[in-house]
Design a protein around this motif. Structure first.
Motif, short mmCIF file in Angstrom:
data_model
loop_
_atom_site.label_atom_id
_atom_site.label_comp_id
_atom_site.label_asym_id
_atom_site.label_seq_id
_atom_site.Cartn_x
_atom_site.Cartn_y
_atom_site.Cartn_z
N GLU A 134 0.82 -1.21 0.00
CA GLU A 134 0.00 0.00 0.00
C GLU A 134 0.85 1.25 0.00
N ARG A 135 2.02 1.16 0.65
CA ARG A 135 2.86 2.35 0.78
C ARG A 135 3.73 2.60 -0.44
N GLY A 136 3.78 1.69 -1.41
CA GLY A 136 4.57 1.95 -2.61
C GLY A 136 5.41 0.77 -3.04
N THR A 137 6.61 1.06 -3.55
CA THR A 137 7.45 0.01 -4.12
C THR A 137 8.82 -0.03 -3.46
N SER A 138 8.94 0.56 -2.26
CA SER A 138 10.20 0.45 -1.53
C SER A 138 9.91 0.60 -0.04
N ALA A 139 10.81 0.09 0.78
CA ALA A 139 10.61 0.17 2.23
C ALA A 139 11.91 -0.17 2.94
N ASP A 140 11.96 0.19 4.22
CA ASP A 140 13.01 -0.36 5.07
C ASP A 140 12.44 -1.66 5.63
N LEU A 141 13.02 -2.76 5.21
CA LEU A 141 12.45 -4.05 5.58
C LEU A 141 12.43 -4.27 7.10
N VAL A 142 13.37 -3.65 7.82
CA VAL A 142 13.41 -3.84 9.27
C VAL A 142 12.17 -3.24 9.92
N THR A 143 11.87 -1.96 9.62
CA THR A 143 10.72 -1.35 10.29
C THR A 143 9.39 -1.81 9.71
N GLY A 391 22.89 -8.16 13.42
CA GLY A 391 21.82 -8.04 12.43
C GLY A 391 22.04 -6.79 11.61
N VAL A 392 20.98 -6.30 10.97
CA VAL A 392 21.07 -5.04 10.23
C VAL A 392 20.20 -4.01 10.94
N HIS A 393 20.68 -2.76 11.02
CA HIS A 393 19.88 -1.69 11.61
C HIS A 393 18.72 -1.33 10.69
N ALA A 394 18.99 -1.39 9.38
CA ALA A 394 17.97 -1.05 8.39
C ALA A 394 18.30 -1.85 7.13
N LEU A 395 17.28 -2.11 6.30
CA LEU A 395 17.53 -2.83 5.05
C LEU A 395 16.62 -2.25 3.96
N PRO A 396 17.16 -1.24 3.24
CA PRO A 396 16.34 -0.63 2.20
C PRO A 396 16.14 -1.60 1.04
N VAL A 397 14.87 -1.91 0.73
CA VAL A 397 14.58 -2.84 -0.37
C VAL A 397 13.53 -2.23 -1.30
N GLY A 398 13.46 -2.75 -2.51
CA GLY A 398 12.46 -2.30 -3.47
C GLY A 398 11.86 -3.48 -4.21
N TRP A 399 10.72 -3.24 -4.87
CA TRP A 399 10.03 -4.28 -5.66
C TRP A 399 9.19 -3.56 -6.70
N SER A 400 8.60 -4.28 -7.63
CA SER A 400 7.74 -3.55 -8.58
C SER A 400 6.31 -4.07 -8.52
#
Ligand code: HEM
Lengths: 400, 64
Positions: A134-143, A391-400
């Motif tokens: 719903e929020r789009g095509t990218s996110a920080d996977l951690v949060t 672990g990772v503090h943040a993990l910026p990911v994208g998809w289409s």
């Protein structure tokens, strides 16, 4: 015989995937080295799989927190000794106290009980994925995913209102961050405890269909402090750990496209993939500790009563005497016998829940986002080298 | 093969059930080990041995 004495735990990683290279060098030399602790204590660093397993499986090595010297520094100062475990914090106790508390919970965490939660975990996972879309095509996977999934699950199990999570998530992070001073960490921990204590009091007057209410009902002799301690332990152990495996596991799969392709081609590999992720990425990077209650001969060494052993689970899981090609990530190998959940009577109580969360979480993530990708170069992903749990503090990911 | 388990040593990790749910189960009350099949067929021998080796509390013994 002359012995090498290491000063301080090896903590420098060359890349996000491998434990500090120095651990491997030490393990090669001898699976059990002398270690000078930050407070001056001369103890041991155990890096070999077989010896880590032996120590954790032997009750002459104690888990009592007040006996341990601490191998890590906090806010760059050595931590002195810790006080005895408070009521209910059974991870820092030995039998019979440990047994009394753990026995009250083991029936709740059986393989069968956890499998029964699968449908609900799947719902939670798909709910987070729907929100990400719903929020789009990218996110920080951690949060957006890795942290909320296990938090929602453990909150629901314990009966913690999820809307109130902000009052403990930040505090839990502060308590586990090694840069926090001892005072900051203790204060954060006390706030989590106050929050749970308040909740326990509410459950006593208005019980619900949850684990905290169940504990109160199960044993009339348990007082509020004991139930609170057990609740805090489950809350902290139950969300930071799985969250980091979900984040780091996703990074690992995205960085090994051939392995991800194998999993996608055969989704039945998911159980095995989870075990291999646990082995390859051992998030409990520093914490496993035991102190000898008496003189013990082990691994050809004489350990004296009162000496503390720091057990390196990451090093044990990369031991070539236990695993072939230990530094390769291979979703088809047998990772059986990995030490990521520990060994002995303290072996992770929540491991069957963690497995369910990871199996369902990874399977859904890679199924629902067939072209999931990292949005930044791997070397820009912020790593939790500074935390008790890696672990990772943040993990910026994208998809289409 | 004969499979034995000592529930008094068991710490309820569930490793045995995970390894072979046809041979092992966990009690509903306290999650401790229950042997479902004390003389398992040959096809379960490898898994029963693995379960004994994995048991964190050393509660499972396999007699060959
Ligand atoms: C992938 C996720 C997880 C990892 C890697 C992990 C790892 C560990 C390890 C290594 C220990 C042993 C510590 C020691 O012996 O000193 C442990 C203990 C424990 N874990 Fe986990 N854990 C995970 C998830 C969970 C979850 C989801 C829960 C709860 C719902 C949980 C609850 C506990 C508790 C209560 C203990 C203390 C057990 C005892 O002292 O008898 N853990 N965990």
């Amino acid at each position: 015989m002359t012995e090498t004495i290491s000063t301080g735990l090896p903590m420098t990683r060359d890349n996000p995937f491998d434990p500090p290279a120095e651990l491997g060098v030490l393990r090669e030399e001898t699976p059990m080295n002398r270690l000078r602790f930050p407070d001056g204590h001369l103890g041991w660093l155990v890096t070999g799989h077989e010896l880590v397993r032996q120590v954790m499986g032997d009750r002459r090595f104690s888990s009592r927190s007040e006996l341990h010297h601490i191998a890590i520094r906090r806010g760059n100062t050595p931590i002195g000794r810790r006080p005895p475990a408070t009521p209910g914090m059974f991870i820092g106790m030995d039998a019979p106290d440990h047994t009394k508390y753990r026995k009250l919970l083991t029936g709740q965490f059986t393989v069968r009980r956890m499998n029964l939660l699968s449908a609900r975990v799947e719902e939670i996972v798909l709910g987070q994925i729907a929100e990400m879309r719903e929020r789009g095509t990218s996110a920080d996977l951690v949060t957006a995913f890795a942290l909320p999934v296990p938090s929602l699950v453990i909150c629901e199990l314990l009966g913690v209102p999820y809307e109130e999570r902000h009052s403990f998530q930040e505090d839990t992070a502060t308590a586990l961050r090694l840069e926090s001073s001892v005072d900051e960490a203790m204060a954060a921990f006390e706030r989590v405890k106050d929050f749970i204590r308040d909740l326990v009091r509410r459950k006593r007057s208005e019980p619900g269909d949850d684990m905290l209410s169940g504990l109160i009902a199960a044993d009339e002799h348990l007082d509020d402090e004991e139930v609170t301690g057990m609740g805090v332990l489950l809350l902290i152990a139950g969300h930071e750990t799985t969250a980091n495996m979900l984040g780091l596991g996703t990074l690992t799969l995205l960085s090994n496209p051939d392995q991800l392709a194998a999993l996608r081609a055969d989704p039945s590999l998911i159980d095995n993939t989870v075990e291999e992720l646990l082995r390859y990425q051992t998030i409990v990077q520093f914490g496993a500790t035991r102190t000898a209650l008496e003189d013990v001969e082990i691994g050809g060494h004489q350990v004296k009563a009162g000496e503390t052993l720091s057990l390196s689970l990451p090093a044990a899981n990369r031991d070539p005497h236990k695993f072939d090609r230990p530094d390769e990530f291979d979703v088809e190998r047998s990772a059986s016998g990995h030490m990521s959940f520990g060994h002995g009577v303290h072996q992770c109580l929540g491991q069957q829940l963690a497995r369910i969360e990871m199996r369902i979480g990874f399977a859904a993530l890679f199924r629902e986002f067939p072209d999931l990708r990292l949005s930044v170069p791997v070397d820009e992903v912020p790593l939790r080298t500074d935390m008790a749990i890696y672990g990772v503090h943040a993990l910026p990911v994208g998809w289409s | 093969m004969k499979v034995e388990a000592d529930a008094t040593k068991c710490c309820g990790s569930g490793m045995c059930v995970l390894t072979d749910p046809d041979v092992f189960d966990q009690s509903e009350d306290d999650g401790t080990v229950v042997v479902l099949d004390a003389e398992p067929a040959a096809s379960h021998h490898a898994a029963a041995r693995e379960a004994a080796a994995l048991c964190p509390a050393g509660a499972i013994t396999v007699h060959e």
